[in-house]
Design a protein around this motif. Structure first.
Motif, PDB file in Angstrom:
ATOM      1  N   GLY A 179      -7.704   5.267  -1.895  1.00  0.00           N
ATOM      2  CA  GLY A 179      -6.348   5.487  -2.386  1.00  0.00           C
ATOM      3  C   GLY A 179      -6.308   5.771  -3.877  1.00  0.00           C
ATOM      4  N   SER A 192       0.806  -1.216   0.000  1.00  0.00           N
ATOM      5  CA  SER A 192       0.000   0.000   0.000  1.00  0.00           C
ATOM      6  C   SER A 192       0.844   1.273   0.000  1.00  0.00           C
ATOM      7  N   PRO A 210      -2.608   2.146  -6.137  1.00  0.00           N
ATOM      8  CA  PRO A 210      -3.179   1.984  -4.793  1.00  0.00           C
ATOM      9  C   PRO A 210      -4.221   0.859  -4.749  1.00  0.00           C
TER      10      PRO A 210
END
Length: 154
Positions: A56, A27, A51
């Motif tokens: 994200g 991540s 992401p």
């Protein structure tokens, strides 16, 4: 608690730490734009290390949309302002057409001008729908005030 139970507990704890560390590494690594291909007002952006979460992905777009515009001329809206940008996981390299579910790019010479279809994110703008983000069959829309909300109609 017996010695055997303590050893199992320690092993489970260590395995959990390794999995957590791996997830954090996945991540936190930066996304990489490998290539961009165009088809009218559709742009296909090939990425690595994109992401993992919906939030994200959307945040990445908001943070990098100006860089994409300046460096790759993405998005390329049509005369009405509509556009679609599809982000595809690039994998390790371009591939030959051979396999059933591959996306091939006409702006490259064959035979190695295809990728496996692994869509990770889509950004669209349309007059009626405004700006929308699609991730894993979930749609999010940006309101006029900039707030991003999940579309509950799906």
């Amino acid at each position: 608690m017996t010695v055997k139970n303590k050893k199992i507990l320690i092993l489970v704890f260590l395995a959990g730490c390794v999995l957590l560390g791996y997830w954090l590494w996945l991540s936190l690594r930066p996304a990489e734009v490998v290539a961009v291909h165009d088809n009218g007002n559709h742009s296909y952006v090939l990425v690595r290390s994109f992401p993992l979460t919906d939030k994200g992905k959307i945040n990445w777009w908001l943070k990098n949309k100006d860089i994409l515009k300046n460096n790759y001329e993405v998005p390329k809206p049509d005369t009405d302002g509509f556009f679609t940008v599809v982000f595809w996981n690039f994998g390790d390299s371009y591939k030959e057409k051979g396999k059933y579910d591959r996306l091939c790019f006409e702006d490259m010479k064959s035979p190695r001008n295809c990728i496996d279809k692994d869509k990770v994110f889509t950004v669209r703008f349309g007059r009626n729908m405004g700006l929308s983000f699609t991730t894993n069959n979930k749609i999010y829309r940006m309101k006029e005030n900039g707030q991003i909300v999940k579309d509950e109609s799906d």
